[in-house]
Scaffold this motif. Structure first.
Motif, PDB file in Angstrom:
ATOM      1  N   ILE A 186       0.854  -1.257  -0.049  1.00 23.40           N
ATOM      2  CA  ILE A 186       0.000  -0.026   0.011  1.00 23.40           C
ATOM      3  C   ILE A 186       0.920   1.256  -0.083  1.00 23.40           C
ATOM      4  CG2 ILE A 186      -1.676   1.224   1.235  1.00 23.40           C
ATOM      5  CD1 ILE A 186      -2.886  -1.371   2.364  1.00 23.40           C
ATOM      6  N   THR A 190       0.726   3.826  -3.153  1.00 26.04           N
ATOM      7  CA  THR A 190       0.051   4.969  -3.015  1.00 26.04           C
ATOM      8  C   THR A 190       1.028   6.193  -2.572  1.00 26.04           C
ATOM      9  OG1 THR A 190      -0.246   4.627  -0.534  1.00 26.04           O
ATOM     10  CG2 THR A 190      -2.093   4.089  -1.885  1.00 26.04           C
ATOM     11  N   ALA A 213      -4.771   5.608   0.446  1.00 21.57           N
ATOM     12  CA  ALA A 213      -4.287   4.444   1.328  1.00 21.57           C
ATOM     13  C   ALA A 213      -5.412   4.384   2.425  1.00 21.57           C
ATOM     14  CB  ALA A 213      -3.180   5.024   1.751  1.00 21.57           C
ATOM     15  N   ALA A 216      -7.992   2.000   0.832  1.00 25.44           N
ATOM     16  CA  ALA A 216      -7.271   0.593   0.925  1.00 25.44           C
ATOM     17  C   ALA A 216      -7.557   0.014   2.452  1.00 25.44           C
ATOM     18  CB  ALA A 216      -6.109   0.665   0.486  1.00 25.44           C
ATOM     19  N   TYR A 230      -5.379  -4.737  -3.703  1.00 26.98           N
ATOM     20  CA  TYR A 230      -4.302  -4.444  -4.507  1.00 26.98           C
ATOM     21  C   TYR A 230      -4.772  -3.916  -5.734  1.00 26.98           C
ATOM     22  CZ  TYR A 230      -1.289  -7.062  -1.078  1.00 26.98           C
ATOM     23  OH  TYR A 230      -0.630  -7.613  -0.050  1.00 26.98           O
ATOM     24  N   ILE A 233      -6.505  -0.230  -5.428  1.00 30.68           N
ATOM     25  CA  ILE A 233      -5.670   0.845  -5.499  1.00 30.68           C
ATOM     26  C   ILE A 233      -4.658   1.096  -6.812  1.00 30.68           C
ATOM     27  CG2 ILE A 233      -5.610   0.699  -3.071  1.00 30.68           C
ATOM     28  CD1 ILE A 233      -3.176  -0.661  -2.894  1.00 30.68           C
TER      29      ILE A 233
END
Length: 244
Positions: A186, A190, A213, A216, A230, A233
């Motif tokens: 993440i 991001t 972020a 997610a 996954y 994002i």
């Protein structure tokens, strides 16, 4: 009866013609009044703009030095002691501020002085120290001093969903992943930095990246599998990269 009513009506008409004057419309009066106001305004407007000299930093501060205090919890004393020179150097040399650690109140105290030029230096230094106290690396927290468009956001796992016991532990485990794999993924996608402190989650990054972020992490807390998160994002990040 008919003759009486007729004469009365005729008398009323005669009175109307003699005593009443023709009334001017309100629109014409308003137009004249507005025209007069415009003329008055044009007469009173100054032809030259006033020129003011630039204000120095001392005048903006009002002359008195300002101070910020950042409390330090017990488990961050040792990291603060080990990294003190890395924290001390940019605050004193780059931002021209004074800093000390108060042993009695257990606070990092940051203060302006005569050499301080930037008005926002005190806020930047306080955010930098706060980010380190929350658990970020010094190198990551330094970005708050170097860049303007960075922010720090904190929320709790239970703010997203009221979980208790093992359910709460599993939610934190889904965010971290095996060996921290999910958290690192993440962060990389991001372009943010994330710190997991018990049930608290701290995110450091730009406004748009923090939003991605946070979305997610919230999906992981609510039970979405990491593979689906996954994909989501990565799709959002690719769209944002194309937009810019």
């Amino acid at each position: 009866m008919d003759s009486i009513t007729n004469t009365a009506a005729d008398g009323a008409v005669a009175v109307d013609n003699d005593s009443f004057e023709k009334v001017k419309s309100k629109k014409t009066q308003k137009r004249k009044r507005d025209a007069g106001e415009i003329e008055m305004d044009t007469d009173t407007v100054a032809h030259k703009r006033p020129q003011f000299p630039p204000i120095s930093g001392d005048q903006l501060r009002g002359g008195a030095d300002e101070m910020r205090k950042v409390p330090v919890p017990a488990h961050r004393y040792t990291p603060l002691k080990e990294n003190w020179m890395k924290i001390f150097t940019p605050i004193v040399e780059n931002l021209q501020l004074q800093v000390r650690f108060n042993l009695k109140s257990r606070n990092v105290e940051i203060k302006t002085c005569k050499e301080t030029q930037d008005i926002g230096a005190l806020t930047k230094a306080a955010d930098f120290v706060k980010a380190f106290i929350l658990g970020f690396q010094v190198e990551d927290a330094l970005a708050l001093i170097r860049l303007d468009e960075l922010f720090l956001e904190t929320f709790d796992v239970t703010d997203v969903k009221p979980l208790k016991g093992d359910h709460l532990s599993r939610a934190v485990g889904r965010i971290a992943g095996k060996g921290g794999k999910t958290k690192f993924t993440i962060e990389n996608v991001t372009k943010t930095r994330i710190v997991l402190a018990d049930t608290k989650i701290h995110i450091l990054g730009s406004f748009q990246n923090i939003k991605m972020a946070r979305t997610a992490i919230c999906n992981l807390i609510l039970g979405s599998p990491p593979s689906k998160v996954y994909g989501n994002i990565r799709a959002v990040a690719s769209r944002a990269a194309e937009r810019f």
